[in-house]
Design a protein around this motif. Sequence first.
Motif, mmCIF file in Angstrom:
data_model
loop_
_atom_site.group_PDB
_atom_site.id
_atom_site.type_symbol
_atom_site.label_atom_id
_atom_site.label_comp_id
_atom_site.label_asym_id
_atom_site.label_seq_id
_atom_site.Cartn_x
_atom_site.Cartn_y
_atom_site.Cartn_z
ATOM 1 N N THR A 1 67.880 5.912 38.636
ATOM 2 C CA THR A 1 69.263 6.186 39.531
ATOM 3 C C THR A 1 68.349 7.915 39.757
ATOM 4 N N PHE A 2 68.037 8.596 38.767
ATOM 5 C CA PHE A 2 68.896 9.600 38.855
ATOM 6 C C PHE A 2 66.847 10.678 39.235
ATOM 7 N N ALA A 3 66.260 10.120 39.163
ATOM 8 C CA ALA A 3 64.516 10.527 39.198
ATOM 9 C C ALA A 3 64.815 10.750 41.057
ATOM 10 N N SER A 4 64.912 9.281 41.658
ATOM 11 C CA SER A 4 64.981 8.958 42.648
ATOM 12 C C SER A 4 66.217 10.061 44.003
ATOM 13 N N TYR A 5 67.570 10.787 43.159
ATOM 14 C CA TYR A 5 68.349 11.514 43.454
ATOM 15 C C TYR A 5 67.281 12.570 43.522
ATOM 16 N N VAL A 6 66.619 13.396 42.752
ATOM 17 C CA VAL A 6 65.481 14.100 42.823
ATOM 18 C C VAL A 6 64.294 14.284 43.333
ATOM 19 N N PHE A 7 63.944 13.554 43.647
ATOM 20 C CA PHE A 7 62.703 13.677 44.797
ATOM 21 C C PHE A 7 62.829 12.777 45.668
ATOM 22 N N GLN A 8 63.904 12.308 46.189
ATOM 23 C CA GLN A 8 64.232 11.937 47.440
ATOM 24 C C GLN A 8 64.385 12.488 49.001
ATOM 25 N N PRO A 9 65.155 13.827 48.819
ATOM 26 C CA PRO A 9 64.775 14.955 49.675
ATOM 27 C C PRO A 9 63.508 15.959 49.551
ATOM 28 N N LEU A 10 62.727 15.840 48.591
ATOM 29 C CA LEU A 10 61.130 16.005 48.926
ATOM 30 C C LEU A 10 60.283 15.769 49.959
ATOM 31 N N PHE A 11 60.945 14.289 50.036
ATOM 32 C CA PHE A 11 60.001 13.220 51.076
ATOM 33 C C PHE A 11 60.336 13.776 52.473
ATOM 34 N N ALA A 12 59.993 13.457 53.058
ATOM 35 C CA ALA A 12 60.461 13.334 55.175
ATOM 36 C C ALA A 12 61.105 12.192 55.389
ATOM 37 N N ALA A 13 61.911 11.588 55.430
ATOM 38 C CA ALA A 13 62.344 10.592 56.786
ATOM 39 C C ALA A 13 62.043 9.698 56.593
ATOM 40 N N GLY A 14 61.953 8.283 56.159
ATOM 41 C CA GLY A 14 61.526 7.628 55.860
ATOM 42 C C GLY A 14 60.344 6.771 55.282
ATOM 43 N N CYS A 15 60.321 8.156 54.612
ATOM 44 C CA CYS A 15 58.953 8.413 53.400
ATOM 45 C C CYS A 15 59.113 7.286 52.201
ATOM 46 N N SER A 16 58.971 6.549 51.485
ATOM 47 C CA SER A 16 59.481 6.044 50.421
ATOM 48 C C SER A 16 58.944 6.838 48.855
ATOM 49 N N VAL A 17 59.641 6.942 47.446
ATOM 50 C CA VAL A 17 59.339 7.600 46.932
ATOM 51 C C VAL A 17 58.184 7.422 45.547
ATOM 52 N N PRO A 18 57.113 7.022 45.782
ATOM 53 C CA PRO A 18 55.500 6.796 45.383
ATOM 54 C C PRO A 18 56.602 6.026 43.539
ATOM 55 N N THR A 19 56.317 3.991 43.588
ATOM 56 C CA THR A 19 57.251 3.779 42.254
ATOM 57 C C THR A 19 56.424 4.230 41.042
ATOM 58 N N ILE A 20 55.416 4.622 40.257
ATOM 59 C CA ILE A 20 54.759 5.021 39.409
ATOM 60 C C ILE A 20 55.457 6.809 39.796
ATOM 61 N N GLY A 21 55.764 7.377 39.866
ATOM 62 C CA GLY A 21 56.671 8.912 40.317
ATOM 63 C C GLY A 21 57.808 8.707 39.628
ATOM 64 N N LEU A 22 58.929 8.000 40.268
ATOM 65 C CA LEU A 22 60.288 7.541 39.626
ATOM 66 C C LEU A 22 59.902 7.148 38.155
ATOM 67 N N GLN A 23 59.008 6.434 38.084
ATOM 68 C CA GLN A 23 58.621 5.681 36.593
ATOM 69 C C GLN A 23 58.323 6.941 35.162
ATOM 70 N N LEU A 24 57.522 7.523 35.530
ATOM 71 C CA LEU A 24 57.114 8.523 34.767
ATOM 72 C C LEU A 24 57.717 9.718 34.507
ATOM 73 N N PHE A 25 59.003 10.080 36.159
ATOM 74 C CA PHE A 25 59.777 11.224 36.051
ATOM 75 C C PHE A 25 61.746 10.810 35.161
ATOM 76 N N ALA A 26 61.390 8.920 34.763
ATOM 77 C CA ALA A 26 62.673 8.997 34.202
ATOM 78 C C ALA A 26 62.520 8.686 33.296
ATOM 79 N N ALA A 27 60.985 8.596 32.656
ATOM 80 C CA ALA A 27 59.951 8.285 31.099
ATOM 81 C C ALA A 27 60.341 10.220 30.735
ATOM 82 N N VAL A 28 60.249 10.786 31.297
ATOM 83 C CA VAL A 28 60.792 12.320 31.450
ATOM 84 C C VAL A 28 62.088 12.779 31.112
ATOM 85 N N THR A 29 62.831 12.469 31.339
ATOM 86 C CA THR A 29 64.030 12.630 31.948
ATOM 87 C C THR A 29 64.638 11.731 30.434
ATOM 88 N N ILE A 30 64.358 10.848 30.237
ATOM 89 C CA ILE A 30 64.945 9.466 28.930
ATOM 90 C C ILE A 30 64.300 10.819 27.277
#
Length: 527
Positions: free
Chosen positions: A166-195
Amino acid sequence: MPLKQRNAVLELHSPTEDQLVSPSVGSVVTDFGSIAEDGQSTMASTGKAESSAPDQDKVKMKQSLGLLEGVAIILGIILGSGIFISPKGVLQEVGSVGTSLVIWVLCGVLSMIGALCYAELGTAIPKSGGDYAYIYEAYGPLPAFLYLWDATVIFVPSTNAIMGLTFASYVFQPLFAAGCSVPTIGLQLFAAVTICALTYINAYDVRVTTKMQNVFMFTKIGALVLVIVVGVVWMAVADGGMDNFENAFDGTETDPGKISVAFYSGIFSYAGWNYLNFMTEELRDPYKNLPRAIYISLPLVTAIYVLANMAYVAVLTPQAILSSDAIAVTFAQRAMSYGAFVMPILVAIAAFGGLSVHIMTSSRMCFVGARNGHMPEILSHINVNRFTPMPSLVFLCTLSLLYLFISDVYVLITYSSIVESFFIMLSVSAVLYFRYTRPDIHRPIRVPLWVPTVFVIICAFLLVVPCYVAPYEVGMGVAITLAGIPVYYIGVAWKNKPKAFTDGLARVTQFCQKMFMTAKEEADVDE
Protein backbone atom coordinates in the motif's frame (compact mmCIF):
# COMPACT_ATOMS: atom_id res chain seq x y z
CA MET A 1 37.93 -18.21 31.74
CA PRO A 2 40.32 -20.84 33.24
CA LEU A 3 43.87 -20.76 31.83
CA LYS A 4 43.74 -24.40 30.74
CA GLN A 5 40.88 -23.53 28.41
CA ARG A 6 42.56 -20.55 26.76
CA ASN A 7 44.48 -22.71 24.30
CA ALA A 8 41.11 -23.67 22.81
CA VAL A 9 40.02 -20.08 22.30
CA LEU A 10 39.97 -18.51 18.89
CA GLU A 11 40.40 -14.76 19.17
CA LEU A 12 38.17 -12.70 16.85
CA HIS A 13 38.11 -8.91 16.87
CA SER A 14 34.98 -6.96 16.08
CA PRO A 15 35.25 -3.51 14.47
CA THR A 16 33.08 -2.13 17.28
CA GLU A 17 34.40 -3.94 20.31
CA ASP A 18 36.96 -6.55 21.30
CA GLN A 19 35.40 -9.95 21.84
CA LEU A 20 36.46 -13.53 22.37
CA VAL A 21 34.60 -16.36 20.70
CA SER A 22 35.15 -19.79 22.17
CA PRO A 23 34.19 -22.74 19.96
CA SER A 24 34.83 -25.20 22.75
CA VAL A 25 33.02 -23.38 25.53
CA GLY A 26 30.41 -21.78 23.29
CA SER A 27 30.52 -18.28 24.70
CA VAL A 28 31.01 -14.79 23.40
CA VAL A 29 32.92 -12.45 25.70
CA THR A 30 32.27 -8.75 25.18
CA ASP A 31 33.51 -5.68 26.96
CA PHE A 32 30.59 -5.85 29.40
CA GLY A 33 30.12 -9.55 29.81
CA SER A 34 29.89 -12.94 28.21
CA ILE A 35 27.21 -14.84 26.39
CA ALA A 36 27.35 -18.46 27.50
CA GLU A 37 26.29 -21.37 25.31
CA ASP A 38 22.95 -21.52 27.09
CA GLY A 39 22.30 -18.02 25.82
CA GLN A 40 22.42 -16.34 29.24
CA SER A 41 24.36 -13.11 29.48
CA THR A 42 26.76 -12.72 32.39
CA MET A 43 27.88 -9.26 33.42
CA ALA A 44 31.61 -8.70 33.43
CA SER A 45 33.25 -8.50 36.83
CA THR A 46 34.02 -4.91 37.70
CA GLY A 47 34.78 -5.37 41.36
CA LYS A 48 31.10 -5.28 42.30
CA ALA A 49 28.70 -8.12 42.89
CA GLU A 50 26.57 -9.03 39.87
CA SER A 51 23.42 -8.37 41.82
CA SER A 52 24.46 -4.74 42.27
CA ALA A 53 24.73 -4.07 38.53
CA PRO A 54 22.56 -1.14 37.50
CA ASP A 55 19.29 -2.09 35.88
CA GLN A 56 20.18 -0.13 32.77
CA ASP A 57 23.16 -2.44 32.17
CA LYS A 58 21.10 -5.62 32.31
CA VAL A 59 20.44 -7.49 29.10
CA LYS A 60 16.69 -7.00 29.08
CA MET A 61 14.02 -4.89 27.44
CA LYS A 62 14.09 -1.32 28.70
CA GLN A 63 11.05 0.58 29.95
CA SER A 64 11.45 3.37 27.41
CA LEU A 65 7.79 4.03 26.53
CA GLY A 66 5.76 6.74 28.22
CA LEU A 67 2.14 7.82 27.85
CA LEU A 68 2.71 9.75 24.62
CA GLU A 69 4.49 6.79 23.03
CA GLY A 70 1.71 4.48 24.17
CA VAL A 71 -0.94 6.67 22.55
CA ALA A 72 1.21 6.91 19.41
CA ILE A 73 1.45 3.11 19.17
CA ILE A 74 -2.32 2.62 19.43
CA LEU A 75 -3.14 5.45 17.05
CA GLY A 76 -0.31 4.41 14.74
CA ILE A 77 -1.90 1.00 14.26
CA ILE A 78 -5.56 2.06 14.13
CA LEU A 79 -5.06 5.16 11.98
CA GLY A 80 -3.32 3.23 9.26
CA SER A 81 -4.20 3.59 5.62
CA GLY A 82 -7.62 1.88 5.98
CA ILE A 83 -9.70 4.97 6.82
CA PHE A 84 -8.08 6.78 3.87
CA ILE A 85 -8.56 3.97 1.37
CA SER A 86 -11.51 1.65 1.90
CA PRO A 87 -14.23 2.71 4.36
CA LYS A 88 -16.70 1.73 1.65
CA GLY A 89 -16.95 -1.84 3.00
CA VAL A 90 -19.59 -0.87 5.59
CA LEU A 91 -21.70 1.13 3.13
CA GLN A 92 -21.49 -1.63 0.55
CA GLU A 93 -23.02 -4.19 2.91
CA VAL A 94 -25.77 -2.15 4.62
CA GLY A 95 -26.89 -0.15 1.57
CA SER A 96 -27.61 3.20 3.22
CA VAL A 97 -25.62 6.19 4.46
CA GLY A 98 -27.44 6.50 7.79
CA THR A 99 -27.03 2.85 8.77
CA SER A 100 -23.36 2.90 7.78
CA LEU A 101 -22.71 5.83 10.13
CA VAL A 102 -24.58 4.06 12.93
CA ILE A 103 -22.39 0.99 12.43
CA TRP A 104 -19.24 3.13 12.54
CA VAL A 105 -20.38 4.46 15.93
CA LEU A 106 -21.30 0.99 17.23
CA CYS A 107 -17.97 -0.46 16.07
CA GLY A 108 -16.21 2.32 17.95
CA VAL A 109 -18.22 1.58 21.09
CA LEU A 110 -17.52 -2.16 20.75
CA SER A 111 -13.80 -1.43 20.36
CA MET A 112 -13.87 0.75 23.47
CA ILE A 113 -15.57 -2.04 25.43
CA GLY A 114 -12.91 -4.51 24.27
CA ALA A 115 -10.15 -2.03 25.05
CA LEU A 116 -11.43 -1.65 28.63
CA CYS A 117 -11.09 -5.42 29.03
CA TYR A 118 -7.55 -5.28 27.71
CA ALA A 119 -6.79 -2.51 30.21
CA GLU A 120 -7.73 -4.90 33.04
CA LEU A 121 -5.80 -7.79 31.49
CA GLY A 122 -2.72 -5.68 30.82
CA THR A 123 -2.52 -4.37 34.38
CA ALA A 124 -3.44 -7.69 36.06
CA ILE A 125 -0.95 -9.62 33.90
CA PRO A 126 1.79 -7.05 33.14
CA LYS A 127 3.54 -9.18 30.54
CA SER A 128 4.34 -8.42 26.93
CA GLY A 129 2.79 -10.57 24.20
CA GLY A 130 -0.78 -9.29 24.27
CA ASP A 131 -3.38 -11.91 23.34
CA TYR A 132 -0.81 -14.69 23.37
CA ALA A 133 0.17 -13.96 26.99
CA TYR A 134 -3.45 -13.76 28.20
CA ILE A 135 -4.56 -16.94 26.41
CA TYR A 136 -1.48 -18.73 27.77
CA GLU A 137 -2.21 -17.66 31.35
CA ALA A 138 -5.93 -18.50 31.14
CA TYR A 139 -6.25 -21.56 28.93
CA GLY A 140 -2.81 -23.11 28.75
CA PRO A 141 -0.09 -23.67 26.16
CA LEU A 142 -1.98 -25.31 23.28
CA PRO A 143 -4.57 -22.54 22.63
CA ALA A 144 -1.81 -19.95 23.08
CA PHE A 145 0.39 -21.79 20.58
CA LEU A 146 -2.44 -21.95 18.04
CA TYR A 147 -2.83 -18.17 18.31
CA LEU A 148 0.93 -17.79 17.87
CA TRP A 149 0.82 -20.19 14.92
CA ASP A 150 -1.90 -18.23 13.14
CA ALA A 151 -0.22 -14.91 13.91
CA THR A 152 3.18 -16.06 12.69
CA VAL A 153 1.97 -17.95 9.63
CA ILE A 154 -0.70 -15.48 8.48
CA PHE A 155 -1.64 -12.42 10.55
CA VAL A 156 1.70 -10.66 10.92
CA PRO A 157 3.67 -11.32 7.71
CA SER A 158 0.67 -10.92 5.40
CA THR A 159 -0.33 -7.65 7.11
CA ASN A 160 3.23 -6.36 6.81
CA ALA A 161 3.28 -7.31 3.14
CA ILE A 162 -0.05 -5.61 2.40
CA MET A 163 0.91 -2.43 4.29
CA GLY A 164 4.23 -2.34 2.46
CA LEU A 165 2.51 -2.71 -0.92
CA THR A 166 0.00 0.00 0.00
CA PHE A 167 2.81 2.40 0.89
CA ALA A 168 4.67 1.57 -2.32
CA SER A 169 1.60 2.11 -4.50
CA TYR A 170 0.97 5.57 -3.04
CA VAL A 171 4.60 6.53 -3.55
CA PHE A 172 4.75 5.40 -7.18
CA GLN A 173 1.27 6.13 -8.49
CA PRO A 174 1.77 9.93 -8.82
CA LEU A 175 4.84 9.23 -10.98
CA PHE A 176 2.76 7.42 -13.62
CA ALA A 177 0.35 8.96 -16.08
CA ALA A 178 -3.37 8.55 -15.50
CA GLY A 179 -4.53 5.13 -16.61
CA CYS A 180 -1.06 3.60 -16.36
CA SER A 181 -0.51 0.93 -13.75
CA VAL A 182 2.63 0.59 -11.67
CA PRO A 183 4.63 -2.59 -12.49
CA THR A 184 3.97 -5.22 -9.84
CA ILE A 185 7.62 -6.15 -9.45
CA GLY A 186 8.46 -2.49 -8.80
CA LEU A 187 5.88 -2.29 -6.01
CA GLN A 188 7.14 -5.55 -4.50
CA LEU A 189 10.80 -4.50 -4.54
CA PHE A 190 10.07 -1.07 -3.07
CA ALA A 191 7.87 -2.64 -0.38
CA ALA A 192 10.69 -5.09 0.41
CA VAL A 193 13.18 -2.23 0.82
CA THR A 194 10.70 -0.42 3.08
CA ILE A 195 10.12 -3.46 5.32
CA CYS A 196 13.86 -4.09 5.61
CA ALA A 197 14.58 -0.44 6.41
CA LEU A 198 11.91 -0.30 9.13
CA THR A 199 13.12 -3.60 10.57
CA TYR A 200 16.63 -2.16 10.79
CA ILE A 201 15.38 1.00 12.52
CA ASN A 202 13.37 -1.08 15.02
CA ALA A 203 16.38 -3.29 15.70
CA TYR A 204 18.71 -0.31 16.06
CA ASP A 205 16.86 1.61 18.77
CA VAL A 206 13.33 1.52 20.16
CA ARG A 207 13.55 5.21 21.02
CA VAL A 208 14.17 6.19 17.40
CA THR A 209 11.09 4.23 16.36
CA THR A 210 8.87 5.74 19.05
CA LYS A 211 9.99 9.30 18.26
CA MET A 212 9.18 8.61 14.63
CA GLN A 213 5.78 7.28 15.68
CA ASN A 214 5.03 10.47 17.60
CA VAL A 215 5.59 12.49 14.42
CA PHE A 216 3.47 10.10 12.32
CA MET A 217 0.67 10.18 14.89
CA PHE A 218 0.28 13.96 14.69
CA THR A 219 0.60 13.83 10.88
CA LYS A 220 -2.20 11.27 10.56
CA ILE A 221 -4.45 13.11 12.99
CA GLY A 222 -3.76 16.30 11.05
CA ALA A 223 -4.69 14.60 7.77
CA LEU A 224 -8.01 13.36 9.13
CA VAL A 225 -8.75 16.71 10.76
CA LEU A 226 -8.14 18.25 7.32
CA VAL A 227 -10.70 15.84 5.83
CA ILE A 228 -13.19 16.72 8.58
CA VAL A 229 -12.72 20.49 8.23
CA VAL A 230 -13.09 20.33 4.45
CA GLY A 231 -16.25 18.25 4.89
CA VAL A 232 -17.74 20.70 7.39
CA VAL A 233 -16.98 23.65 5.11
CA TRP A 234 -18.51 21.76 2.19
CA MET A 235 -21.70 21.09 4.16
CA ALA A 236 -21.88 24.74 5.22
CA VAL A 237 -21.19 26.58 1.96
CA ALA A 238 -21.50 24.22 -1.00
CA ASP A 239 -24.75 24.01 -2.95
CA GLY A 240 -26.45 20.78 -1.96
CA GLY A 241 -23.85 20.14 0.74
CA MET A 242 -26.39 18.19 2.82
CA ASP A 243 -28.18 16.44 -0.02
CA ASN A 244 -26.49 13.09 0.58
CA PHE A 245 -27.89 12.96 4.12
CA GLU A 246 -31.51 13.19 2.99
CA ASN A 247 -33.45 9.94 3.37
CA ALA A 248 -30.27 8.55 4.92
CA PHE A 249 -31.79 5.20 5.91
CA ASP A 250 -33.50 4.37 2.63
CA GLY A 251 -32.46 1.03 1.18
CA THR A 252 -31.07 -0.36 4.43
CA GLU A 253 -30.27 -4.07 4.32
CA THR A 254 -32.00 -6.26 6.90
CA ASP A 255 -30.11 -9.49 6.19
CA PRO A 256 -28.24 -10.42 9.43
CA GLY A 257 -25.40 -11.88 7.37
CA LYS A 258 -24.75 -8.62 5.52
CA ILE A 259 -25.01 -6.59 8.73
CA SER A 260 -22.50 -8.95 10.36
CA VAL A 261 -20.06 -8.52 7.45
CA ALA A 262 -20.53 -4.75 7.70
CA PHE A 263 -19.56 -4.92 11.37
CA TYR A 264 -16.47 -6.90 10.39
CA SER A 265 -15.48 -4.19 7.93
CA GLY A 266 -15.93 -1.51 10.59
CA ILE A 267 -14.15 -3.43 13.33
CA PHE A 268 -11.27 -4.15 10.95
CA SER A 269 -10.74 -0.39 10.56
CA TYR A 270 -10.60 -0.05 14.37
CA ALA A 271 -8.21 -3.01 14.69
CA GLY A 272 -5.08 -2.29 16.69
CA TRP A 273 -6.45 -1.07 20.02
CA ASN A 274 -4.87 -4.13 21.70
CA TYR A 275 -1.37 -3.69 20.26
CA LEU A 276 0.08 -1.68 23.13
CA ASN A 277 -0.48 -4.79 25.28
CA PHE A 278 2.19 -6.51 23.17
CA MET A 279 4.76 -4.16 24.74
CA THR A 280 3.54 -3.94 28.36
CA GLU A 281 6.97 -4.77 29.82
CA GLU A 282 8.51 -1.80 27.97
CA LEU A 283 6.03 0.74 29.36
CA ARG A 284 7.08 3.01 32.18
CA ASP A 285 4.55 2.64 35.00
CA PRO A 286 2.28 0.30 32.98
CA TYR A 287 -0.40 0.28 35.68
CA LYS A 288 -1.10 3.94 34.87
CA ASN A 289 0.12 4.49 31.32
CA LEU A 290 -1.49 1.42 29.70
CA PRO A 291 -5.11 2.24 30.68
CA ARG A 292 -4.56 5.97 30.17
CA ALA A 293 -3.28 5.41 26.63
CA ILE A 294 -6.34 3.27 25.89
CA TYR A 295 -8.76 5.78 27.45
CA ILE A 296 -7.28 8.61 25.37
CA SER A 297 -6.94 6.75 22.06
CA LEU A 298 -10.25 4.94 21.57
CA PRO A 299 -12.70 7.85 22.10
CA LEU A 300 -10.45 10.01 19.91
CA VAL A 301 -10.38 7.41 17.13
CA THR A 302 -14.15 6.86 17.28
CA ALA A 303 -14.87 10.58 17.01
CA ILE A 304 -12.39 11.03 14.15
CA TYR A 305 -13.68 8.01 12.22
CA VAL A 306 -17.36 9.00 12.46
CA LEU A 307 -16.66 12.62 11.52
CA ALA A 308 -14.36 11.61 8.65
CA ASN A 309 -17.03 9.31 7.23
CA MET A 310 -19.59 12.10 7.51
CA ALA A 311 -17.19 14.30 5.55
CA TYR A 312 -16.79 11.63 2.87
CA VAL A 313 -20.57 11.25 2.58
CA ALA A 314 -21.11 15.02 2.39
CA VAL A 315 -18.72 15.45 -0.55
CA LEU A 316 -19.19 12.16 -2.41
CA THR A 317 -22.35 10.35 -3.39
CA PRO A 318 -22.79 6.75 -2.18
CA GLN A 319 -22.14 5.58 -5.75
CA ALA A 320 -18.86 7.53 -5.89
CA ILE A 321 -17.78 6.07 -2.55
CA LEU A 322 -18.51 2.51 -3.67
CA SER A 323 -16.65 2.95 -6.97
CA SER A 324 -13.53 4.49 -5.42
CA ASP A 325 -10.48 2.40 -4.50
CA ALA A 326 -8.88 5.29 -2.59
CA ILE A 327 -11.68 7.33 -1.10
CA ALA A 328 -9.50 10.02 0.52
CA VAL A 329 -7.85 10.79 -2.82
CA THR A 330 -11.23 10.90 -4.60
CA PHE A 331 -12.50 13.16 -1.80
CA ALA A 332 -9.52 15.51 -2.20
CA GLN A 333 -9.89 15.67 -5.98
CA ARG A 334 -13.52 16.71 -5.60
CA ALA A 335 -13.28 19.10 -2.65
CA MET A 336 -9.70 20.39 -2.42
CA SER A 337 -8.93 21.29 -6.04
CA TYR A 338 -5.27 22.39 -6.23
CA GLY A 339 -4.51 20.99 -2.79
CA ALA A 340 -5.51 17.47 -3.79
CA PHE A 341 -1.88 16.43 -4.33
CA VAL A 342 -1.35 16.53 -0.55
CA MET A 343 -3.69 13.61 0.17
CA PRO A 344 -1.66 10.79 -1.49
CA ILE A 345 1.37 11.98 0.47
CA LEU A 346 -0.55 11.88 3.75
CA VAL A 347 -1.94 8.41 2.95
CA ALA A 348 1.59 7.18 2.20
CA ILE A 349 2.79 8.57 5.54
CA ALA A 350 -0.11 6.84 7.30
CA ALA A 351 0.74 3.51 5.69
CA PHE A 352 4.45 3.93 6.48
CA GLY A 353 3.77 4.77 10.13
CA GLY A 354 1.31 1.91 10.54
CA LEU A 355 3.81 -0.56 9.08
CA SER A 356 6.56 0.68 11.39
CA VAL A 357 4.55 0.24 14.59
CA HIS A 358 3.19 -3.12 13.41
CA ILE A 359 6.73 -4.43 12.89
CA MET A 360 7.74 -3.18 16.33
CA THR A 361 4.82 -4.61 18.32
CA SER A 362 4.45 -7.97 16.55
CA SER A 363 8.10 -8.85 17.17
CA ARG A 364 7.37 -8.85 20.92
CA MET A 365 4.79 -11.58 20.41
CA CYS A 366 7.42 -13.87 18.82
CA PHE A 367 9.86 -12.92 21.57
CA VAL A 368 7.45 -13.89 24.37
CA GLY A 369 6.39 -17.06 22.53
CA ALA A 370 10.02 -18.17 22.27
CA ARG A 371 10.57 -17.27 25.92
CA ASN A 372 7.80 -19.76 26.76
CA GLY A 373 9.38 -22.44 24.56
CA HIS A 374 6.79 -22.17 21.77
CA MET A 375 9.26 -20.98 19.15
CA PRO A 376 12.99 -21.55 18.54
CA GLU A 377 15.09 -20.36 21.45
CA ILE A 378 17.03 -17.81 19.43
CA LEU A 379 13.87 -15.74 19.00
CA SER A 380 13.82 -15.16 22.78
CA HIS A 381 17.22 -13.45 22.64
CA ILE A 382 17.85 -9.72 22.61
CA ASN A 383 20.81 -7.77 21.31
CA VAL A 384 23.25 -7.05 24.13
CA ASN A 385 24.06 -3.57 22.83
CA ARG A 386 20.69 -2.30 21.60
CA PHE A 387 18.40 -4.27 23.94
CA THR A 388 15.98 -5.07 21.10
CA PRO A 389 14.59 -8.49 20.05
CA MET A 390 16.73 -8.52 16.91
CA PRO A 391 16.28 -12.22 15.98
CA SER A 392 12.48 -11.92 16.18
CA LEU A 393 12.53 -8.77 14.05
CA VAL A 394 14.71 -10.43 11.38
CA PHE A 395 12.57 -13.59 11.45
CA LEU A 396 9.32 -11.70 10.84
CA CYS A 397 11.01 -9.50 8.25
CA THR A 398 12.05 -12.63 6.31
CA LEU A 399 8.51 -14.03 6.40
CA SER A 400 7.06 -10.68 5.32
CA LEU A 401 9.41 -10.56 2.33
CA LEU A 402 8.28 -14.03 1.28
CA TYR A 403 4.62 -13.01 1.51
CA LEU A 404 5.26 -9.99 -0.70
CA PHE A 405 5.67 -12.33 -3.64
CA ILE A 406 2.61 -14.49 -2.92
CA SER A 407 -0.16 -13.44 -5.29
CA ASP A 408 -2.94 -14.61 -2.95
CA VAL A 409 -1.74 -12.75 0.15
CA TYR A 410 -5.05 -10.83 0.34
CA VAL A 411 -6.94 -14.13 0.32
CA LEU A 412 -4.92 -15.31 3.33
CA ILE A 413 -6.07 -12.24 5.28
CA THR A 414 -9.68 -13.11 4.41
CA TYR A 415 -9.22 -16.67 5.65
CA SER A 416 -7.67 -15.57 8.92
CA SER A 417 -9.92 -12.65 9.88
CA ILE A 418 -12.58 -14.88 11.44
CA VAL A 419 -9.92 -16.80 13.38
CA GLU A 420 -8.31 -13.60 14.65
CA SER A 421 -11.70 -12.41 15.89
CA PHE A 422 -12.15 -15.71 17.72
CA PHE A 423 -8.84 -15.32 19.54
CA ILE A 424 -9.69 -11.73 20.54
CA MET A 425 -12.97 -13.04 21.98
CA LEU A 426 -10.99 -15.76 23.79
CA SER A 427 -8.65 -13.15 25.26
CA VAL A 428 -11.51 -11.02 26.56
CA SER A 429 -13.23 -14.10 27.98
CA ALA A 430 -10.09 -14.50 30.12
CA VAL A 431 -11.34 -11.53 32.16
CA LEU A 432 -14.37 -13.59 33.20
CA TYR A 433 -12.25 -16.71 33.65
CA PHE A 434 -9.77 -14.96 35.95
CA ARG A 435 -12.58 -13.43 38.03
CA TYR A 436 -13.65 -17.00 38.82
CA THR A 437 -10.28 -18.79 39.08
CA ARG A 438 -8.14 -15.95 40.45
CA PRO A 439 -10.46 -13.69 42.41
CA ASP A 440 -7.64 -12.32 44.59
CA ILE A 441 -5.24 -11.32 41.81
CA HIS A 442 -4.12 -7.68 41.98
CA ARG A 443 -6.27 -5.68 39.55
CA PRO A 444 -5.40 -1.97 39.33
CA ILE A 445 -8.19 -1.71 36.73
CA ARG A 446 -11.40 -3.64 37.41
CA VAL A 447 -14.16 -3.32 34.80
CA PRO A 448 -17.79 -4.25 35.59
CA LEU A 449 -18.59 -7.84 34.65
CA TRP A 450 -21.17 -6.74 32.10
CA VAL A 451 -18.39 -5.18 29.98
CA PRO A 452 -16.56 -8.43 29.04
CA THR A 453 -19.87 -10.30 28.99
CA VAL A 454 -21.37 -7.98 26.37
CA PHE A 455 -18.19 -8.06 24.30
CA VAL A 456 -18.00 -11.88 24.29
CA ILE A 457 -21.70 -12.24 23.38
CA ILE A 458 -21.44 -9.77 20.48
CA CYS A 459 -18.24 -11.39 19.23
CA ALA A 460 -19.86 -14.83 19.40
CA PHE A 461 -22.73 -13.57 17.25
CA LEU A 462 -20.30 -12.03 14.78
CA LEU A 463 -18.43 -15.35 14.63
CA VAL A 464 -21.50 -17.54 14.05
CA VAL A 465 -23.16 -15.51 11.28
CA PRO A 466 -20.23 -15.68 8.79
CA CYS A 467 -20.33 -19.47 9.03
CA TYR A 468 -23.33 -19.49 6.70
CA VAL A 469 -22.48 -16.27 4.81
CA ALA A 470 -18.91 -17.34 3.89
CA PRO A 471 -18.51 -21.00 4.93
CA TYR A 472 -15.55 -21.67 2.63
CA GLU A 473 -13.46 -18.81 4.05
CA VAL A 474 -14.35 -19.81 7.61
CA GLY A 475 -13.45 -23.44 6.89
CA MET A 476 -10.08 -22.48 5.45
CA GLY A 477 -9.29 -20.32 8.49
CA VAL A 478 -10.20 -23.17 10.84
CA ALA A 479 -8.14 -25.64 8.79
CA ILE A 480 -5.05 -23.41 8.94
CA THR A 481 -5.48 -23.12 12.70
CA LEU A 482 -5.92 -26.86 13.25
CA ALA A 483 -2.81 -27.51 11.17
CA GLY A 484 -0.89 -26.03 14.11
CA ILE A 485 -1.88 -28.89 16.45
CA PRO A 486 0.59 -31.48 15.06
CA VAL A 487 3.25 -28.76 14.92
CA TYR A 488 2.67 -28.11 18.63
CA TYR A 489 2.97 -31.77 19.65
CA ILE A 490 6.06 -32.34 17.52
CA GLY A 491 7.84 -29.07 18.14
CA VAL A 492 6.79 -28.21 21.72
CA ALA A 493 5.25 -31.13 23.60
CA TRP A 494 7.76 -33.73 22.35
CA LYS A 495 10.67 -33.26 24.74
CA ASN A 496 12.90 -36.26 23.91
CA LYS A 497 13.89 -35.29 20.40
CA PRO A 498 16.83 -37.06 18.71
CA LYS A 499 20.22 -35.84 19.91
CA ALA A 500 21.33 -35.10 16.35
CA PHE A 501 18.38 -32.72 15.94
CA THR A 502 18.92 -30.91 19.26
CA ASP A 503 22.66 -30.61 18.63
CA GLY A 504 22.04 -29.19 15.18
CA LEU A 505 19.50 -26.71 16.53
CA ALA A 506 21.94 -25.69 19.26
CA ARG A 507 24.64 -25.00 16.68
CA VAL A 508 22.22 -22.89 14.64
CA THR A 509 21.20 -21.01 17.79
CA GLN A 510 24.83 -20.37 18.71
CA PHE A 511 25.67 -19.20 15.19
CA CYS A 512 22.73 -16.77 15.15
CA GLN A 513 23.62 -15.66 18.66
CA LYS A 514 27.11 -14.67 17.56
CA MET A 515 25.91 -13.11 14.31
CA PHE A 516 23.30 -10.91 16.04
CA MET A 517 25.28 -10.47 19.30
CA THR A 518 22.33 -11.62 21.40
CA ALA A 519 21.72 -13.25 24.75
CA LYS A 520 18.84 -14.49 26.83
CA GLU A 521 17.07 -11.84 28.83
CA GLU A 522 18.46 -11.39 32.33
CA ALA A 523 15.93 -11.96 35.09
CA ASP A 524 15.44 -9.39 37.82
CA VAL A 525 16.79 -10.30 41.22
CA ASP A 526 13.29 -10.45 42.75
CA GLU A 527 11.89 -12.74 40.04
